[in-house]
Design an enzyme around this catalytic site. Structure first.
Site, short mmCIF file in Angstrom:
data_model
loop_
_atom_site.label_atom_id
_atom_site.label_comp_id
_atom_site.label_asym_id
_atom_site.label_seq_id
_atom_site.Cartn_x
_atom_site.Cartn_y
_atom_site.Cartn_z
N LYS A 40 103.33 44.98 27.39
CA LYS A 40 102.01 45.13 26.80
C LYS A 40 102.04 44.99 25.28
O LYS A 40 101.25 44.25 24.70
CB LYS A 40 101.48 46.52 27.19
CG LYS A 40 100.15 46.85 26.62
CD LYS A 40 99.94 48.35 26.72
CE LYS A 40 100.92 49.06 25.80
NZ LYS A 40 100.55 50.43 25.50
N THR A 41 102.99 45.68 24.66
CA THR A 41 103.09 45.61 23.20
C THR A 41 103.41 44.19 22.75
O THR A 41 102.91 43.70 21.75
CB THR A 41 104.17 46.57 22.69
OG1 THR A 41 103.96 47.84 23.29
CG2 THR A 41 104.10 46.71 21.19
N ASP A 231 94.44 49.01 21.76
CA ASP A 231 95.58 49.36 22.60
C ASP A 231 95.25 50.64 23.38
O ASP A 231 94.41 51.42 22.94
CB ASP A 231 96.79 49.59 21.68
CG ASP A 231 98.08 49.70 22.46
OD1 ASP A 231 98.09 49.35 23.65
OD2 ASP A 231 99.09 50.13 21.87
N GLU A 232 95.91 50.88 24.48
CA GLU A 232 95.71 52.11 25.27
C GLU A 232 94.23 52.40 25.48
O GLU A 232 93.76 53.52 25.26
CB GLU A 232 96.35 53.32 24.55
CG GLU A 232 97.78 53.13 24.13
CD GLU A 232 98.77 53.38 25.27
OE1 GLU A 232 98.34 53.43 26.44
OE2 GLU A 232 99.96 53.52 24.98
N GLN A 265 97.55 55.13 33.67
CA GLN A 265 98.22 55.93 32.66
C GLN A 265 97.25 56.70 31.77
O GLN A 265 97.58 57.09 30.65
CB GLN A 265 99.11 55.04 31.79
CG GLN A 265 100.27 54.42 32.55
CD GLN A 265 101.18 53.62 31.65
OE1 GLN A 265 101.82 54.16 30.76
NE2 GLN A 265 101.24 52.32 31.87
N ARG A 643 108.93 56.07 32.50
CA ARG A 643 109.65 55.96 31.22
C ARG A 643 111.09 55.53 31.43
O ARG A 643 111.79 55.15 30.50
CB ARG A 643 109.66 57.30 30.44
CG ARG A 643 108.31 57.89 30.06
CD ARG A 643 107.44 56.93 29.35
NE ARG A 643 106.52 56.29 30.27
CZ ARG A 643 105.88 55.15 30.02
NH1 ARG A 643 106.07 54.53 28.87
NH2 ARG A 643 105.06 54.62 30.90
#
Length: 794
Positions: A40-41, A231-232, A265, A643
Site C-alpha cells: 500500500k505504501t 492514507d488509512e 483494519q 504484522r
DNA sequence: GAAGTGATGTTTTTT
DNA sequence: ACATCACTTC
C-alpha cells in the site's frame, strides 16, 4: 525484498498489475482497497512520484496520513524516486497539515497565528475548571465523559450552538441528569478561543468552519491542491472526510482524489472513525467515474499466517469482499503459549524470544510483543530485563507528558502566547512565588467576569500586597520571556527561560534518584530544542533543492507557509504538539519492541507475539457486549497477526492480575477462529515452567541494578522524608505563635533547630520562613505559624 | 502553606 | 496495584 532503490525509469516494473493500475490511474477519483502487506505504501509513494514525473508540481499534491511516521516514510520513499523535490509535497498528518494551513489563515477566524495546541490533559483541565466554576457535581459531570462527548460532537460537525438547539441532545442530557453539557461545551469553546488555543479536534473543526465560511480561502486551496491522497482512509472520521471533500468537490473540479484503505483494519471507531466513509466515498464519486482497485497479494507474511488472518476476519459480517493470498510459502505454523499466570506468560514469551534468536538468528529488532492494553507490558519488561534482552516500551506516558517537562513547556508556551490559560495556571506558582489558590481564584473570576483572559487582569485584580507584588514580578518576567521568544532562536530562548524561571535551580536541589531523573528529562528537552534549531536536514529541500526546477505559480506562494527555516520557539512548540514517542524511534538500535496492537498498525516484524488472548481482555470487556464492538476487536486481532512476516506466537494466561486482584478468564474466542491446520500441534506445557513461576526479582534481587535498558524507573521510593525526631518530645515546650518574631532561634519537633529569617502575613495568616540547619536538601521552610509548634530557644 | 492520610477511580485503544 | 484528589493536621 527488493524495494529499496529503483532506477527511476522502471519503478513501474516492480509492481504487480493491480498496483500498476492504482499508480497510473492519476486522474479522477480512485479507491484502493489494500489488504495487509499488499504494498500500500509503495503504491502511494509511486503514485506521487509518478505524478511528479508527469509534470505535476509537488506543492500541488497533498497526501494525508494518520501518523507522522507514515508521512515521513512516504516522503523519504518519494525522494528515492524523484529526488529532493519530494520535500515540497504536502505530506503529513491531518493534524499537522491542517495546523499549517490554520497558522496562515488564522486571522479569518479570530485566532492568532501562533495559537497554542492543547493536548488532552489541557482540555480536561479546562473542562474541570468550567465544571468547578459552574458549581456542578463532579460525579455527574465526569470530566472524561464530557471531554469525549465534546470531541465526538466536533468529529460529527456539531457546534455548541447546534448542540443546544437540537432536542435530541438536550433531552438525552436531561435524562442522564446532566443538563448543562451544552453550556459546558459552549464555555469550553469560548475559553479556548479566548486563550488562543485549539485542541486536536479544533485543528480539524476550525479548518472546516474556515473552508465553509470563507469562499475566497477555500478557493485558494482548491486551486492549490489539484491532487489529493488519503492514507488509512478507514480510520478517518466524518469531519475529516468532510474537509477532504471540500478540497475536491466544486464546479469544474477534476476530482483527482485517491483514498487508500482497508475496511478490515479499521480500529479507531472509538474516536469517531467510520468505514461508512469508504462506502460514502464510492457513492459520492460514482458520478465522476470512480475507479476501484483491490490489492490482494500479501508480500509480508507466509501462508499459515495469511490463512489464519483470513479465517479470523471471515467471522465479521459487513466487509468489502476480497481474497488475500501469499506466495511466500507455507512457513511456520502458529504457536500457542498456554500459561497459568500472567507472570508465567511473561517468562514463556521471553523464553521463546531467546529460543528464536538462537535458532533462527533473529535480531532483537525483528521481534515485537503486542498486547491489548499498555498495562500488560510490565511482565514482559521484567523477564526481558532479567534475560538481558534490550527492549523498548512504546505508549504509556510520553516524554512530553512528564511533569517536569510539562512544567518547562508551560513557560515556553506562555512566552509565545501569554493568554494560554492552562500554561499560566501551571507556571504561575511553580516554582512557588506566593500566588496561592485564593489569589488564582480571584484572577480567574475577574477574567471570566470581564470576558478576557487571566493574563489580561493579572495585575489589575485587587489582592493582598504580597500576592500583588508577586503577580507584577511574574507578569514582567513572562513579558521578558516573550521578548526572548520573539528575538532569539528556540534554543537560546528556552535556555534562558529555563534558568530565569529558576526551574533548573529547583530541579538541581532535588538530589533523590527521581530528582536526578527529572533534571535529566529537562536537559533532554533542551537538547531536543537544540537539535531542532540545528537540524536543517529535515525539511531543507524547501530552501535549496531542485534549482533546475522551473518556477511556477504557487512556488512563491509556498514561502507563505512556515517551514523548516523557522527556528523560533513558536515553531518548535507547534512541532512538538503533534508528535508522539513513536515518531522518534532510533532505528539503528537493536531492541525488542513492546507496544499495543493499535500502535503497531502499519508496522511489520519477522516475529510477532500477541499476548493476553483471553476473554474480557482481548476482546476487551469494554467492547465485547455489542456486535459492532466485537467486530472491531476482531479487526484489531486481525491487525495484530498480520504484522508478522515469518513467526507468529499467540499467548494467554489462565489467571491475571487486574486492579490488584487475580482474575480468571477463559481463552479468547479468537483462538478458536483459527483452523487447527495452521496451529502448531505440539504446544507443550512444561512442568518445569510451573515450578519456576516466581518473579525474577525474587530469584536474584541484585540483578535489577544492572539492567541496561530499564526505561521505566522501577526504583524504590525513598520513603517519607526526614520523619526523624530532631527534638526530644519530653522536654519540648512550644511557645504561643504570637511570640515568634524574625531573628529568633526556634526548635521544631521534626525539623530541629532553626532560625526565623522572615515573617509575612498578618494575624492568623502569619507565615514564617525558617532556616533549619539539620535538614538535608530543602533547608528553608515556610511554616504557617497558626499551626506550627515552635519553641523559642534564643 | 505544606505534608501526610484516606477515598476513589482507573485501564481499550491516540492525533 | 497505582495514582490522583479531597481532607485533615501541624
Amino acid at each position: 525484498m527488493s524495494i529499496s532503490i529503483q532506477p527511476v525509469e522502471n519503478y513501474l516494473d516492480s509492481l504487480n498489475h493491480a498496483q500498476q493500475q492504482a499508480v497510473t490511474a492519476t486522474e479522477g477519483p480512485v479507491l484502493v482497497v489494500a489488504g495487509p502487506g499488499s504494498g500500500k505504501t509503495r503504491v502511494l509513494t509511486y503514485r506521487i512520484a509518478h505524478l511528479i514525473e508527469k509534470g505535476v508540481a509537488p506543492w500541488n499534491i497533498m497526501a494525508l496520513t494518520f501518523t507522522n511516521k507514515a508521512a515521513k516514510e512516504m516522503q523519504a520513499r518519494i525522494e528515492k524516486v524523484v529526488g529532493p523535490r519530494a520535500n515540497r509535497v504536502w505530506a503529513g498528518t491531518f493534524h499537522s497539515i491542517f495546523a499549517r494551513i490554520l497558522r496562515v489563515e488564522a486571522q479569518h477566524i479570530g485566532y492568532p497565528s501562533n495559537f497554542t495546541i492543547y493536548d488532552t490533559e489541557d482540555t480536561k483541565s479546562v473542562i474541570g475548571t468550567i465544571i468547578n466554576e459552574m458549581n456542578l457535581n463532579k460525579e455527574q459531570y465526569n470530566v472524561n465523559a464530557i471531554r469525549s462527548r465534546i470531541s465526538s460532537c466536533k468529529s460529527n460537525l456539531i457546534s455548541p450552538k447546534l448542540y443546544q438547539e437540537r432536542a435530541e441532545f438536550t433531552q438525552e442530557d436531561r435524562q442522564a441528569k446532566r443538563p448543562f453539557v451544552g453550556q459546558i461545551y459552549e464555555k469550553y469553546t469560548a475559553r479556548c478561543k479566548r486563550s488562543g488555543a485549539m485542541d486536536f479536534d479544533d485543528l480539524l473543526f476550525r479548518l472546516y468552519e474556515l473552508l465553509q465560511n470563507h469562499p475566497e480561502v477555500v478557493e485558494k486551496y482548491q486551486q492549490r491542491f489539484t491532487y489529493l491522497l488519503v492514507d488509512e482512509f478507514q480510520d478517518t472520521n466524518h469531519l475529516q472526510y468532510a474537509i477532504v471533500r471540500k478540497f475536491v468537490s466544486y464546479d469544474g473540479s477534476p476530482r483527482n482524489i485517491c483514498v487508500v484503505g482497508d475496511d478490515a483494519q479499521s480500529i479507531y471507531s472509538f474516536r469517531g472513525a467510520t468505514i461508512q466513509n469508504i462506502l460514502d466515498f464510492e457513492k459520492d464519486f460514482k458520478a465522476h467515474g470512480i475507479q476501484t482497485f483491490k490489492l490482494e497479494q500479501n508480500y509480508r507474511s507466509t501462508e499459515h499466517i495469511v490463512q489464519a488472518a483470513n479465517q479470523v476476519i471471515s467471522h465479521n459480517k459487513r466487509q468489502i469482499q476480497k481474497t488475500i493470498f501469499s506466495d511466500k510459502g507455507e512457513g511456520q505454523k502458529i504457536k500457542v503459549i498456554k500459561a497459568m499466570t500472567d507472570s508465567e506468560e511473561g517468562k514463556r514469551v521471553a523464553d521463546m524470544i531467546l529460543e528464536q534468536k538462537n535458532r533462527h538468528h533473529l535480531a532483537n529488532k525483528d521481534i515485537a510483543v503486542l498486547y491489548r492494553t499498555n498495562a500488560q507490558s510490565r511482565v514482559f519488561e521484567e523477564y526481558l530485563r532479567h534475560y538481558n534482552i534490550p527492549y523498548r516500551v512504546f505508549g504509556g506516558m510520553s516524554f512530553y507528558q512528564r511533569k517536569e517537562v510539562k512544567d518547562l513547556i508551560a513557560y515556553l508556551r506562555l512566552a509565545v502566547n501569554p493568554h494560554d490559560e492552562e500554561a499560566l495556571r501551571r507556571a504561575i506558582n511553580y516554582p512557588r512565588r506566593g500566588i496561592g489558590n485564593t489569589t488564582l481564584d480571584k484572577i480567574s473570576a475577574a477574567a471570566a467576569q470581564a470576558d478576557v483572559t487571566m493574563w489580561d487582569v493579572l495585575t489589575t485584580v485587587p489582592t493582598g500586597a504580597r500576592a500583588s507584588g508577586a503577580l507584577h514580578d511574574f507578569k514582567s518576567m513572562i513579558a521578558q520571556f516573550g521578548e526572548k521568544a520573539k528575538n532569539d532562536d528556540a534554543y537560546e530562548a528556552a535556555m534562558s527561560i529555563a534558568r530565569q524561571s529558576t526551574l533548573i535551580d529547583l530541579l538541581k536541589q532535588d538530589t533523590t534518584v527521581e530528582g536526578i531523573q527529572h533534571l535529566d528529562n529537562v536537559t533532554g528537552l533542551l537538547d531536543g530544542i537544540k537539535s531542532f534549531v540545528e537540524d536543517d536536514v529535515l525539511d531543507g529541500g524547501r530552501e535549496t533543492a531542485d534549482s533546475g526546477w522551473p518556477t511556477r505559480p504557487g512556488e512563491v506562494e509556498d514561502r507563505e507557509y512556515p517551514a523548516s527555516h523557522d527556528k523560533s520557539l513558536a515553531a518548535y512548540l507547534q512541532n512538538i504538539a503533534l508528535v508522539t514517542d513513536l515518531d522518534q524511534t532510533d532505528t539503528t538500535d537493536d531492541f525488542v519492541t513492546l507496544m499495543s496492537v493499535h500502535a503497531a498498525k502499519g508496522l511489520e516484524f519477522k516475529s510477532i507475539f500477541v499476548a493476553g488472548l483471553e476473554e474480557q481482555l482481548f476482546p476487551s470487556f469494554m467492547a465485547m457486549d455489542t456486535p459492532e464492538g466485537l467486530d472491531e476487536e476482531r479487526r484489531l486481532f486481525y491487525v495484530a497477526i498480520t504484522r508478522a512476516e515469518q513467526f507468529l506466537t499467540l499467548s494467554y494466561a489462565n489467571s491475571r492480575y487486574r486492579y490488584g486482584q487475580a482474575r480468571f478468564n477463559s481463552p479468547s474466542r479468537f483462538l478458536d477462529e483459527i483452523s487447527a491446520a495452521n496451529l502448531d500441534a505440539e504446544t507443550p506445557i512444561r512442568n518445569q515452567a510451573v515450578a519456576t513461576i516466581g518473579r525474577p526479582g525474587r530469584e536474584s534481587p541484585q540483578n535489577e541494578t544492572r539492567c541496561s535498558s530499564g526505561v521505566r524507573g522501577n526504583f524504590k521510593r525513598p520513603g517519607p522524608l526526614q520523619n526523624v525526631m530532631r527534638a526530644d518530645p519530653k522536654t519540648f515546650k512550644p511557645n504561643p505563635s504570637e511570640q515568634i518574631q524574625t531573628g529568633m532561634k526556634v526548635l521544631h519537633l521534626r525539623f530541629g533547630e532553626g532560625k526565623v529569617l522572615a515573617i509575612d502575613g498578618a494575624r492568623d495568616k502569619r507565615v514564617a520562613t525558617i532556616f533549619f540547619q539539620e535538614l538535608e536538601d530543602e533547608k528553608q521552610k515556610r511554616i504557617m505559624l497558626k499551626f506550627a509548634k515552635l519553641q523559642i530557644i534564643g
